[in-house]
Every structure is written in structure tokens, then in C-alpha cells.
Design a protein around this motif. Sequence first.
Motif, short mmCIF file in Angstrom:
data_model
loop_
_atom_site.label_atom_id
_atom_site.label_comp_id
_atom_site.label_asym_id
_atom_site.label_seq_id
_atom_site.Cartn_x
_atom_site.Cartn_y
_atom_site.Cartn_z
N LYS A 122 0.51 -1.07 0.55
CA LYS A 122 -0.23 -0.48 -0.01
C LYS A 122 0.88 1.39 -0.01
O LYS A 122 0.74 2.04 -0.83
N LEU A 123 2.05 1.21 0.66
CA LEU A 123 3.23 2.64 1.22
C LEU A 123 3.44 2.74 -0.68
O LEU A 123 3.33 4.16 -0.90
N VAL A 124 3.67 1.70 -1.27
CA VAL A 124 4.53 2.47 -2.24
C VAL A 124 3.67 2.67 -3.64
O VAL A 124 4.34 2.88 -4.96
N ASN A 125 2.58 1.47 -2.94
CA ASN A 125 1.30 2.20 -4.51
C ASN A 125 0.84 3.38 -4.36
O ASN A 125 -0.16 3.48 -5.28
N ILE A 167 11.21 1.74 10.30
CA ILE A 167 11.38 3.47 10.04
C ILE A 167 11.26 3.58 8.66
O ILE A 167 11.44 4.64 8.42
N PHE A 168 11.39 2.42 7.93
CA PHE A 168 10.78 2.86 6.48
C PHE A 168 9.80 3.53 5.87
O PHE A 168 9.84 4.71 5.25
N PRO A 169 8.42 3.77 6.51
CA PRO A 169 7.65 4.82 6.46
C PRO A 169 7.33 6.09 6.62
O PRO A 169 7.60 7.02 5.74
N HIS A 170 9.13 6.50 7.61
CA HIS A 170 9.51 7.36 8.05
C HIS A 170 10.04 7.58 6.87
O HIS A 170 9.91 9.29 7.14
N PHE A 171 10.50 7.33 6.09
CA PHE A 171 11.78 7.79 4.99
C PHE A 171 10.83 8.06 3.82
O PHE A 171 10.41 9.61 3.23
N ALA A 176 7.00 9.44 4.59
CA ALA A 176 7.03 10.13 4.76
C ALA A 176 7.69 11.63 4.53
O ALA A 176 6.32 12.91 4.34
N ASN A 177 8.61 11.28 4.60
CA ASN A 177 9.90 12.65 4.95
C ASN A 177 10.25 13.17 3.29
O ASN A 177 10.28 13.71 2.48
N ILE A 178 10.20 11.74 2.18
CA ILE A 178 10.62 11.86 1.20
C ILE A 178 9.55 10.45 0.20
O ILE A 178 10.40 9.95 0.33
N PRO A 179 9.03 11.92 -0.46
CA PRO A 179 7.71 10.79 -1.13
C PRO A 179 8.45 10.09 -2.33
O PRO A 179 7.73 10.76 -3.72
N SER A 180 9.17 9.47 -2.30
CA SER A 180 9.89 9.07 -3.23
C SER A 180 10.44 7.77 -2.63
O SER A 180 11.22 7.64 -1.68
#
Length: 783
Positions: free
Chosen positions: A527-530, A554-558, A560-564
Motif C-alpha cells: 500500500k505504501l509504495v503504490n 523506519i521505512f515509512p518515515h523515509f 513520509a519525509n521524502i515521498p519517493s
Amino acid sequence: MGEEAKTRETLSWAHSLNLEAGRVSITPTHFSKLGWKSTLILAFQSIGIVYGDLGTSPLYVLSSIFADGIHHTDDILGVLSLIIYTIVTIPMLKYVFIVLHANDNGNGGAFALYSLICRHAKVSLIPNQQREDMELSNYTLEIPSKLKGTRNLKQKVENSYFARVMLVLITMLGTSMVIGDGIFTPSMSVLSAVSGISASLGEDAVVGITIVILVFLFSMQRFGTDKVGLSFAPILTLWFVLISGIGLYNLFKHDIGVLRAFNPKCIYDYFKRNGFKQGWLSLGGIFLCITGSEAMFADLGHFNVRAIQISFSSVVFPAIVIAYIGEAAFLRKFPDQASNTFYACVPGHLYWPTFVIAILASIIASQSMVSGAFSIISQAQNLGCFPKVKVVHTSTKHKGQVYIPDINYMLMIACIIVSAAFKTSTKMSHAYGIAVVCDMTITTFLVCFIMLVIWKENICLVALFLPFGCIELLYLSSQMTKFTKGGFVPLVLAFFLTALMGIWHYVQKERYMFELNNKISIESLGKLVNKENINRMPGIGLLYSELVQGIPPIFPHFIANIPSIHSVVMFVSIKAIPIATVALEERFLFRRIELRDHNIFCCVVRHGYRDVLADHEEFESQLVYYLKEFITQETIMHEAEATTTTVEQVTSIHIDHTNENEVVRISHGYTINDTLTEEGKHSSNGNSSDSITMLRAANSYSLSSSHMEGVEKEIKFIEKAMEKGVVHMLGEAEVVANPKSSIFNKIVINYVYSFLRKNFRQMDKVMAIPRNRLLKVGMTYEI
């Protein structure tokens, strides 16, 4: 279970693994098959590396024992007898003939023993074991079972958290004692050697010259032992010839009657004459004759058991015993010369040559212990028991020779302070030796545990080993009487280092548990990468994590801060394995995340406690190279599974770098050769010679054209991403104590660990990652 079911189960397991990360054909590191010529060469070389500390002990032992003068000339015989039988008992019987066999694939030391135990019992505090790790070439478990009764002891230790904690703390304490010895050995050896000119220049001048030599010694460390190692063995051999020659001269010139000391009755008479208390107190000085014995075990990785046994039995043992006999013979005639026994008994025409060689020998003794301290700290760091420090490999020939700049200058400052504070070798002897005997006692305990749990020896045989521990405890009790005279210094230092390592290991374990309990599911990752606002950047992104399985929180935090995210994403876990070294062919273990079209992988980078982490360029090259190999192998496994081909036909495909050719092997003898761009190395600049080789190997197995095209397309995609660059993503995880935790836990985590983390190197500094290729995102872990 039927044969077909077994095949499918194995295929399912192997389907997601890099099959080259299984066993490879490599030669063990313990030189077990060397011929006599090679063994004798190693024995000669070991003289210069292993015995510097033990060999220079005649410089100060008798002076330390008789610091208050000689009250009865027969006491010299008693002391000499104690020295002779102490050397026979601890270095000869315990270390040379027993402890050396308790090695970890040819490697010695406290951490080597602990790693050996971890492979045979589930005592590790971090639950990151994988059954794939047991397939590593050096992960040996072939220990014959001799006694079933010890199985209960193993189960009790495995089921007791307290026992597992105590085991790792005891290992850390033994390691800390050796590091403390790395501080006192240079100071004691050099100060004792320079003391030969104290009568003419004075005490302050001796200390000043000692400090100058120490500064020179530590300044030379960055060049590595290998650069000056060729001169070590000849110089130490000359030293042993010299002290034995002087010993024989004094024996025949002054009093050949001291040979009566070989009669153990002299020990009985000594204690009877002086009383048990006075005799017991003198054991602290007598123990100094075997300081450096633990180096025979700690430095075993550079040599082999037979080489150490030969060099000690034929050269070192007779030389130092004869040296002590000669000094005793001299003192029988000149008892008033006890304060400077060694130099006083040197014949006049040999005085200055002996003085020069003594200084060289003391520098070599210091070099050996300092290098040993570097190796130990490197091992502790690799096993997660020491903060990150930069480790520099100083030799292409010897894997264990490393240099740690930060630790080097800390040791130098500590040695200078110790030399300036104690000023004389007699005063320093009050502190010197306590750390050594503590380490010896801990080694005895760990070897007893190994004899019971791993060797599965009969309890009666183990009981025969325990007297060594009792003797060491007797020496330790005598040493402890010097606690207030300086003996507290190495103990305080050792407990400080143990606390430091224990806190670091504890928090690292809790960090791992936090990530394990909060890892991201595959569904959440999908869901996150799509998401529509997520862009795919060209290049490869490496996200470092403690987890060996799963997606770190910690991956969702990356995102959230850098949407790519990058076109190729890899979750990298650098994992310590309880073995000495992991072959390069076995180091990388890959898994593909189920989101196949997103090019997301997990990679466990496995290393042993003697391996040194490569710099970022070499690491990236190796990682991408073996990723492409994994993609090829994975496709072969898909094809094999689809056609119900047995696993044995496709079990092993890996790149073997030999001479100038790159050989790709599939079991049953399929081989394809392709010339390398550089001798013995794979290409890392983006061209596809290695990819072509892999594809040819795949084609030799008759992959379908569609699969061949898919493999070629994906490998080219990886290479293109590599050309765009690699970005290292690190989580700046701020670890804080849970508000509901104890005050002690809050102090340890919020203050002590936080201080260590801020003042030691982080992963980017250890690997020297450039700032323009580094991405950090903060997150708070409550533990």
C-alpha cells in the motif's frame, strides 16, 4: 514424506535464497594440513609475534619478588622452584597441551570461545539465528558425542536468561582484562628495559625516555605489524639465545647448586621458613613470570597448534628457565643486587648489546599486545559488543592484522599516564598481572564449559582440568593484596570496559527487539509504495536495518519525509555470525520481496568476528554483483520448480575467481569460462561481462527463451540503476527509555548509551560514505 514432497519443500526454501550463500569449497584457516616444513616456518615466525611479553619477563620478575631485599639465601631456591613449576603448569600444561585445542577453527581468545559455544548452544541474546547460517563453510559442528549426561547442562543454560547474560558478561570481562594488559605491557616492558640506565641518568630520565619510546611505538602502529614483522622473529630469537647464554654463564660461574630448585621440596622449605602468609604474598610477584601466556591462545589465528607447541617447547621454555636459573645463581653470590637483578648479572662486555636488544624486545612485546588489543576490539565490535570504530586492514596476507586509530591514541595516552604515575617497574608490578590472572581464570571457566557441553567429556576428565583454575585463583588472591598499591587500576579499567560493552550490547539487543516487534507487513509495504504521490527515482537505495527478516519500521518515515523511492530498493542487515570469517562467496544472502515488479529486495550481509567491513565502493560493488547472480539463480530455480526437476541438478551455481578466468559452475560439472576485466576481480564499473557469464550458465541449463529474456532485462535494469548511483539510507534512531521503565534503565539508555552513540563513529563514518550519497531520517525507539 515422499521424495517429491521433499524436493518441493527444499525448492520452496531455496526459491527465495541466494544459493551461492551455502557451503563453498574453501580451505579452513587453521592450517591443519600443513607439512612439517611450513609448520617449522610458522613456529619460527611465532617466536616474534607471540612470546614478546613472556620472553621479557626476566627483566623484572626477581626484582619485583625481592623488592624488600633477600632475607635468606635459600629463599632464592624456593622462589626459583616456584617460577620453574609455575611455567611448567600454566603455559606448558594448561595452554600448550590443553587450551590450544579449544580453538574456534584455529582462532583463540575469549570471544572465539564464546562464538564456539554460541554455535553449539542457543545462548545468543539476539534472536537472529537462521538455519541458512549453519550451511556456511566455517560453521563447523562436527563434535563427537561422548556423554549424554551433559545435555541437561546445555538445556539449563539455554533456558536460563540469567545464565546466558552471565556467559556474555564473563566473556566481555575476560576481553577487557586483555585490553587492560595491552596498556600495562608496553609500559612495564619498556620501563623495565630502559631501567638499565637508571643508575647513571636517574628515575625521571628513565620515565622520560620510556614515554618517548611509547609515543614512537604507537605512532608506528598505522603502518601495521606486517610491515615490520619480518624483523620480529630474528630479534626475539637473538634475545632468547642471549638470555639463555647469560644464564648459563652465571650458572657455571657463580653457583651451579641452584639446580636443586628442580626438587619441589624447595617450595615446601620456602613456605615453612617464611610462613604461609609471607610465602603466599610473594606469589603475586612470582606470577609475573607467566604474563603473556594468554598470547599463545589469543594469537593462535596467525599460526597453528603444532607451531605454537614446537616454538614454546624447543625455544621459549628452555630459554626463560635458563635465564631465571642464571639470575638465581648470581643472586646467591650477590644478594644485595636484587633491585636490578637482570642488568647486574650481565657480563660487562655484553652490557650495551644486551641493553639495546632488551629495548627492541620490549618494543616487540608491546607491539604484540597492542595489535592483540586491536584484534579483540574489532571482534567485539563485529559481535555487537562494542561501539562502532573505524577498523583499518593493514595486511593483505594476514586477515587478523588490523589498526584502529581511535583506540590507538587512547591506549597511547593511557600508557603514558601509567608510566608517569608508577615511574618504576617495581611499583608497576603491584598492578601488572591482576588483569592477566583474571583473564586466565575466565579462560579456564570457558574451556571447562566447552569440555562439558561441546566436547562432552566425562566429568572426571573435566575435574582434572579444574586444578589449573584453583592455582590461578591462588595467584589471584595474592595479587589482590596489592589492590590499594595500584592493583585497582587494571580492575577498574576492566570493569569500566565491561560495563561499556555490556550496555552497548544490551541496547543493541533491545533495538533489535523493537524493530522485530514493529516490523512492517508485506501488505502495508504494498500500500505504501503504490500510493499515487510516490515517485520512483533512478538508482539503488540501500536502507540499513538490524532485522534479518522483515521490513524495518523506519521505512515509512523515509517515505513520509521524502515521498519517493529508488528504482531498486534493498533492505540491508549487516549480521555477525559466530565464526571467525565468512567467505566472500557466502557473505550475501538475498530474498526478493513479493512485490516483484517493484524491484525490492532484502539482503543479509554476514560476517565473522575477524572480518573487516569494506569501504562503501567495494561494498556496493560486491552487493550488486551478487544481487545479479541471485537473480540468475532465482530464475533457474523457478524453471526447475516448474518442470519438477530435482534440486540436486541445480543446487550450486556461483562465481569462482581463479587466476584470470571467471568460472561459473552448476553441479554435475557444467562450466562456462569468461575472461575478467581485471585479474581475479569481477567487473564493477557497469559493464556486463559477469552478467553474460551468468546468462551463459543459465542457458547451459536450457532455460526457456522467455526466462532468458527476463533475466537479461532485469540484470540490465540493475546495472542501469547502478550507473545512476547508490544512496545509503540510515535511520537516525534516537533510543530512549520507556517512561514506565526503571530508573536504572533510564540512566543506562538515556545517558550512558546516548553518550556512547554520540561520541563514537556511526555506520556512515565507519564505511566512509560521502555526504552526497547519504540520507538520514530520524525516528525515536522506546525500549
